[in-house]
Design a protein around this motif. Structure first.
Motif, PDB file in Angstrom:
ATOM      1  N   THR A  54       0.828  -1.421  -0.344  1.00  0.00           N
ATOM      2  CA  THR A  54      -0.416  -0.236  -0.092  1.00  0.00           C
ATOM      3  C   THR A  54       0.750   1.764  -0.093  1.00  0.00           C
ATOM      4  O   THR A  54       0.720   2.398   0.449  1.00  0.00           O
ATOM      5  N   ALA A  55       2.034   1.068  -0.969  1.00  0.00           N
ATOM      6  CA  ALA A  55       2.496   1.943  -1.273  1.00  0.00           C
ATOM      7  C   ALA A  55       2.936   3.200  -1.955  1.00  0.00           C
ATOM      8  O   ALA A  55       2.267   4.678  -2.109  1.00  0.00           O
ATOM      9  N   LEU A  56       1.565   3.065  -3.328  1.00  0.00           N
ATOM     10  CA  LEU A  56       1.326   3.042  -3.454  1.00  0.00           C
ATOM     11  C   LEU A  56      -0.124   3.584  -3.394  1.00  0.00           C
ATOM     12  O   LEU A  56      -1.378   3.320  -2.644  1.00  0.00           O
ATOM     13  N   SER A  57      -0.714   5.151  -4.079  1.00  0.00           N
ATOM     14  CA  SER A  57      -2.145   5.346  -3.997  1.00  0.00           C
ATOM     15  C   SER A  57      -2.381   6.747  -5.132  1.00  0.00           C
ATOM     16  O   SER A  57      -1.709   7.500  -5.602  1.00  0.00           O
ATOM     17  N   CYS A  70       7.379   2.312   0.432  1.00  0.00           N
ATOM     18  CA  CYS A  70       8.289   1.315  -0.508  1.00  0.00           C
ATOM     19  C   CYS A  70       9.387   0.835  -0.511  1.00  0.00           C
ATOM     20  O   CYS A  70      10.033   0.475   0.309  1.00  0.00           O
ATOM     21  N   LEU A  71       9.117  -0.704  -0.432  1.00  0.00           N
ATOM     22  CA  LEU A  71      10.160  -1.290  -0.433  1.00  0.00           C
ATOM     23  C   LEU A  71      11.026  -1.471  -1.763  1.00  0.00           C
ATOM     24  O   LEU A  71      11.770  -2.826  -1.648  1.00  0.00           O
ATOM     25  N   PHE A  72      11.095  -1.031  -2.308  1.00  0.00           N
ATOM     26  CA  PHE A  72      11.653  -0.848  -3.913  1.00  0.00           C
ATOM     27  C   PHE A  72      12.352  -2.160  -4.111  1.00  0.00           C
ATOM     28  O   PHE A  72      12.763  -2.553  -4.685  1.00  0.00           O
ATOM     29  N   CYS A  73      10.599  -3.040  -4.495  1.00  0.00           N
ATOM     30  CA  CYS A  73      10.776  -3.998  -5.158  1.00  0.00           C
ATOM     31  C   CYS A  73      10.544  -4.252  -6.446  1.00  0.00           C
ATOM     32  O   CYS A  73      11.113  -5.392  -6.859  1.00  0.00           O
ATOM     33  N   ALA A  74      10.325  -3.451  -7.051  1.00  0.00           N
ATOM     34  CA  ALA A  74       9.062  -3.308  -8.682  1.00  0.00           C
ATOM     35  C   ALA A  74       8.428  -4.192  -9.040  1.00  0.00           C
ATOM     36  O   ALA A  74       8.270  -4.527 -10.014  1.00  0.00           O
ATOM     37  N   ASP A  75       7.481  -4.663  -7.940  1.00  0.00           N
ATOM     38  CA  ASP A  75       6.360  -5.593  -8.699  1.00  0.00           C
ATOM     39  C   ASP A  75       5.885  -4.657  -8.948  1.00  0.00           C
ATOM     40  O   ASP A  75       5.448  -5.022 -10.006  1.00  0.00           O
ATOM     41  N   CYS A  76       5.616  -3.374  -8.662  1.00  0.00           N
ATOM     42  CA  CYS A  76       4.496  -2.551  -9.433  1.00  0.00           C
ATOM     43  C   CYS A  76       4.524  -2.018 -10.983  1.00  0.00           C
ATOM     44  O   CYS A  76       3.482  -2.153 -11.409  1.00  0.00           O
TER      45      CYS A  76
HETATM   46  S1  SF4 Z   1       7.958  -0.698  -6.168  1.00  0.00           S
HETATM   47 FE1  SF4 Z   1       6.939  -2.201  -4.363  1.00  0.00          FE
HETATM   48  S2  SF4 Z   1       6.956  -2.119  -2.417  1.00  0.00           S
HETATM   49 FE2  SF4 Z   1       7.463  -0.058  -3.820  1.00  0.00          FE
HETATM   50  S3  SF4 Z   1       6.099   0.695  -4.854  1.00  0.00           S
HETATM   51 FE3  SF4 Z   1       6.121  -0.690  -6.247  1.00  0.00          FE
HETATM   52  S4  SF4 Z   1       5.374  -2.172  -5.821  1.00  0.00           S
HETATM   53 FE4  SF4 Z   1       5.220  -0.818  -3.915  1.00  0.00          FE
END
Ligand code: SF4
Length: 252
Positions: A54-57, A70-76
């Protein structure tokens, strides 16, 4: 003996030249995110739904990122049907205020310096007690790295100390699990006034992946007055060093 001297000469001086020379970040480093502008409402909603933390809104149809979450996971970028977010290699992410971590127009306010009297006290000598309040050890490991010869934190007069009685401030990692709450507050209370509080990593800032757990608090924001936030999961050592030096007025 000669072999040792020869080897020392061969290895040369290994400490980085930062802050006189900008560091070269690794190619795969994920730094300050850049949000896509002019997304359609549907793309914006897709991007928001793609973030597991829920880092994005959506702010009036515009994508907004809470850098503290943000966990900088790059999933988005992978989950959305086009790049809603791209990572730059800018490592300067530390901020002084929680509200500065909400990013929607790609203008980011990096940490400001302490007031004059605090800079006079801590500008040339800052001792920090580190408390891992339920961290996974990634943030702690990268803070450890700061004391190695490449970063050599001590050359700036900044050191980690064992006792809160010898400290000028506290650096917290982890989401503050219920089990660690009283230890954290006791450590903070043992540090003499005036003192600084630093939240290092997404967990300490906003709870990280544990933000909805009943066993963890949402970081230290509700428990202690924070002077510096260092985002990342974990923050790169240069991100932490940059934040510390900005806070102390050693770089602008
Ligand atoms: S990088 Fe990961 S935590 Fe950050 S906004 Fe994208 S999905 Fe969410």
């Amino acid at each position: 003996m000669l072999t040792i001297i020869r080897e020392r000469l061969r290895q040369g001086h290994r400490t980085g030249k930062y802050p006189k020379v900008e560091p070269i970040m690794p190619e795969r480093f994920r730094g300050l995110p850049q949000l896509a502008q002019n997304l359609t409402p549907q793309s914006c909603a897709d991007a928001v739904a793609s973030c597991p933390f829920t880092a994005l809104s959506s702010n009036g149809g515009k994508l907004q990122l809470d850098l503290g979450r943000c966990l900088f996971c790059a999933d988005c970028p992978a989950a959305a049907d086009h790049a809603a977010l791209a990572f730059s290699n800018d490592y300067r992410l530390a901020t002084s205020r929680r509200e500065d971590m909400f990013l929607d127009d790609n203008v980011y306010h990096v940490a400001g310096m302490l007031n004059k009297s605090m800079r006079k006290l801590f500008g040339r000598s800052l001792k920090l007690r580190q408390v891992s309040a339920g961290g996974c050890n990634a943030c702690e490991a990268d803070l450890n790295v700061l004391s190695t010869l490449v970063f050599d934190l001590a050359r700036f007069g900044i050191q980690f100390v064992a006792s809160p009685r010898h400290a000028d401030g506290i650096m917290v990692t982890g989401p503050v699990t219920e089990n660690m709450k009283s230890a954290l507050l006791d450590t903070y209370a043992a540090i003499p006034e005036p003192k600084l509080v630093i939240a290092s990593g997404a967990c300490a800032i906003a709870g990280g992946p544990y933000c909805n757990s009943p066993e963890a608090h949402q970081g230290i924001g509700d428990l202690l007055p924070v002077d510096l936030y260092i985002p990342g999961c974990p923050p790169h050592p240069y991100t932490a060093l940059d934040g510390l030096l900005r806070m102390l007025g050693r770089i602008e």
